[in-house]
Design an enzyme around this catalytic site. Structure first.
Site, PDB file in Angstrom:
ATOM      1  N   GLU A 214     -16.685  53.549   9.549  1.00 48.11           N
ATOM      2  CA  GLU A 214     -17.677  54.369   8.865  1.00 48.11           C
ATOM      3  C   GLU A 214     -17.762  54.036   7.380  1.00 48.11           C
ATOM      4  OE1 GLU A 214     -19.820  56.177  10.204  1.00 48.11           O
ATOM      5  OE2 GLU A 214     -19.067  56.769  12.178  1.00 48.11           O
ATOM      6  N   ARG A 218     -21.156  52.398   5.724  1.00 54.93           N
ATOM      7  CA  ARG A 218     -21.864  53.322   4.836  1.00 54.93           C
ATOM      8  C   ARG A 218     -21.617  53.006   3.359  1.00 54.93           C
ATOM      9  NH1 ARG A 218     -22.488  59.203   7.649  1.00 54.93           N
ATOM     10  NH2 ARG A 218     -21.848  58.666   9.772  1.00 54.93           N
ATOM     11  N   ASP A 347     -22.047  50.372  21.391  1.00 55.34           N
ATOM     12  CA  ASP A 347     -23.366  49.892  21.009  1.00 55.34           C
ATOM     13  C   ASP A 347     -23.367  48.687  20.083  1.00 55.34           C
ATOM     14  OD1 ASP A 347     -22.242  51.474  19.036  1.00 55.34           O
ATOM     15  OD2 ASP A 347     -23.979  52.770  18.761  1.00 55.34           O
ATOM     16  N   GLU A 486     -32.006  55.659  15.464  1.00 54.18           N
ATOM     17  CA  GLU A 486     -32.038  54.446  16.293  1.00 54.18           C
ATOM     18  C   GLU A 486     -33.429  54.104  16.831  1.00 54.18           C
ATOM     19  OE1 GLU A 486     -28.064  55.462  15.536  1.00 54.18           O
ATOM     20  OE2 GLU A 486     -29.589  56.728  16.464  1.00 54.18           O
ATOM     21  N   SER A 574     -25.567  48.010  10.410  1.00 56.32           N
ATOM     22  CA  SER A 574     -25.708  49.113  11.352  1.00 56.32           C
ATOM     23  C   SER A 574     -26.067  50.428  10.674  1.00 56.32           C
ATOM     24  CB  SER A 574     -24.399  49.279  12.143  1.00 56.32           C
ATOM     25  OG  SER A 574     -24.559  50.174  13.215  1.00 56.32           O
TER      26      SER A 574
END
Length: 584
Positions: A214, A218, A347, A486, A574
């Site tokens: 994360e 981010r 994913d 998404e 992502s």
């Protein structure tokens, strides 16, 4: 004998000047050897100093034409003619003649990553919003941003209903995640304020436990993207500090598969408290960011550590390219009795196979081959159609048994965009056909709900119902909407690649639903029930990805210029942070 003094008033210059010269020479001879050496050394230093300052003054007096033309700055040396020619070739030309006035300013540095001693001195210039829909998205962003500024500034997430905040990692996630969104929208005051917070208040030396994945997508991704877009080296310096602190996740693992958690201050890396395993998607969704950090700093250790994970996973046994969703960093092996799916924890493994291949100039064949094999595995094991409405969806395989489950996370709606991106970069045409079929299904997960917002999880029926509504059903525990990006992401890829404006219209319908059912006084909130317009059950949470991804993709989707953010120049991580594509 009488003494006398003879006075000579002659005008001969030789006679007048010879006495002092003989006196100076006599004085020099009377000095000791040490004294003569010392005076010689002092004289030499004086001569060298005079020559040095004379040369500096001469250089400073030369006209600095390139600086005056904006082609250099206090932090960058002047460009040579051949370097300037290369940079001029990078300026983006507008696709539409009517946009010349806006797009003439777009100066693109993509792919020209500067060494650390010579960062880009000017940022990429994006055209201002060109449509009413884009302007509506900017207004929505500012509504959310102003709520965050007022009630949660410097904290991770805004709680927009109660007007408070929630911290996860204590890293100001909503700021670091939003930097490039703000920059792309051209919100200069907001960007300068956010930059100031990053410069003065973002600290990594506090004792907080963080998740490697994360924080990488981010914070590290956000800082690197802000560096490439704005040209401000401060962002790279912050990113480097963070990267150094994250490295022990890799280096302290016996297998090289990174531990999932780390304390940024003590740099103690470990597995999560609830499991000895790491998520497969998390350990394989770090490579874009760590590679870019290495290329930007010329420090190969970041890329080396992260890419070894991809090389290692490449060699592990798979099910026709499909991988279980957990892997153990101590043994380096997949947890074989866990599910195979393209939703949570699975994913982005597939996404980063393709995007790494693109990021490295399509030069690493095993990445492309693993991706192609995985797509074939998806079609073989996971793709199904509903019996009546013929909706294509992606299911899951239960761990151990490989039993098929007709369940699809909203997260899976990233896949159409990834498939289309692969097609755009030369992969088989049937990938685009599968992408288009999945787009219809993902859209129906929105359109069939009373709120026009998709649930977190949808199930698909094989009972042969009479219409689309019968083919998709939602359990009460899965009916929440977290403002996820998404499907909007896939809409943008499909629009940029195909030019089909239907995807813009679909996005506008979803944006209107966000405005109607999730907008509150201080921002936008996730909701607990997409099935009841009178009782949506607001959850009082606005995650940073709403500002970083959902809003950004909507803004890009509604642009008249399909290449406002060009996928031939950027690879998007992502968390929707654009990073430059390299040649190798």
């Amino acid at each position: 004998m009488t003494d006398y003094v003879a006075l000579n008033f002659g005008r001969d210059p030789v006679i007048i000047s010879s006495a002092p010269r003989r006196s100076l020479w006599r004085s020099w001879k009377q000095l000791s050897r040490f004294q003569r050496n010392l005076m010689s050394m002092v004289t030499a230093i004086g001569v060298v100093t005079i020559i040095y300052y004379w040369s500096v003054l001469k250089l400073s007096a030369e006209p600095l034409a390139e600086i005056e033309n904006g082609l250099a700055s206090e932090t960058a040396p002047m460009l040579k003619k051949e370097e300037q020619a290369q940079m001029d070739a990078q300026i983006v030309q507008p696709d539409h003649p009517q946009d010349n006035e806006n797009n003439a300013m777009m100066e693109d540095w993509v792919g020209q990553v500067a060494p650390p001693e010579d960062p880009p001195s000017r940022g990429v210039v994006f055209a201002p919003p060109s449509t009413e829909r884009q302007k509506a998205v900017v207004d929505a962003f500012l509504h959310a941003w102003n709520g965050y500024r007022k009630f949660a500034w410097g904290h991770d997430h805004l709680k927009p209903v109660s007007g408070s905040f929630k911290d996860w990692f204590h890293l100001g996630l909503s700021i670091t995640d939003s930097l490039d969104t703000i920059y792309i929208m051209g919100l200069k005051e907001e960007f300068e304020e956010a930059k100031g917070w990053v410069r003065d208040s973002l600290k990594f030396n506090t004792y907080h436990e963080v998740n490697l994945f994360e924080v990488t997508i981010r914070v590290l991704g956000g800082l690197l993207s802000a560096y490439h877009l704005s040209g401000d080296r401060m962002f790279l310096e912050k990113a480097t500090d963070l990267g150094e602190r994250l490295l022990p996740c890799f280096t302290k693992s016996p297998s090289g598969i990174p531990y999932s958690d780390i304390n940024l201050a003590s740099q103690s890396a470990h597995s999560p408290k609830w499991s000895p395993d790491s998520s497969t998607s998390e350990v394989t969704t770090l490579q874009l960011e760590f590679r870019d950090l290495s290329r930007s700093t010329h420090e190969s250790k970041f890329e080396d550590a992260a890419f070894k994970v991809s090389e290692y996973v490449h060699k592990l046994p798979k099910t026709d390219g499909l991988v279980p969703i957990f892997i153990n960093p101590n043994t380096g092996q997949f947890h074989s009795y866990t599910d195979i799916k393209l939703g949570a924890r699975g994913d982005s493994y597939y996404e980063y196979l393709l995007k790494q291949w693109i990021q490295t100039g399509k030069t690493i064949d095993f990445l492309k081959n693993d991706y192609l094999e995985a797509v074939e595995g998806i079609k073989k094991w996971l793709v199904r159609r509903t019996p009546k409405s013929d909706l294509v969806f992606i299911g899951e395989l239960k761990g151990g048994t490989h039993d098929f489950v007709p369940k699809m996370d909203h997260l899976v709606c990233y896949l159409p965009g990834t498939l289309a991106l692969g097609y755009h970069h030369g992969l088989p045409e049937d990938h685009l056909k599968l992408a288009a079929d999945l787009m219809e299904t993902c859209y129906q997960t929105y359109a069939q709900r009373p709120t026009f917002l998709a649930p977190e999880i949808s199930f698909f029926s094989f009972q042969g119902g009479g219409n689309v509504r019968d083919d998709i059903y939602v359990k009460s525990n899965d009916a929440h909407n977290l403002l996820r990006p998404e499907f909007i992401e896939s809409l943008w890829y499909m629009y940029q690649i195909t030019g089909n404006t239907t995807y813009q219209d679909w996005g506008w319908n979803i944006f209107k639903a966000f405005e109607k059912y999730t907008k509150v006084a201080h921002g936008f909130t996730s909701i607990g029930n997409v099935n009841n317009v009178r009782d949506t059950k607001p959850r009082d949470m606005m995650e940073s990805f709403f500002l970083s991804e959902t809003i950004k993709y909507l803004y890009l989707l509604f642009s008249n210029d399909r290449k406002l953010l060009d996928i031939d120049k950027y690879v998007i991580n992502s968390e929707a942070h654009p990073l430059p594509i390299y040649q190798s």
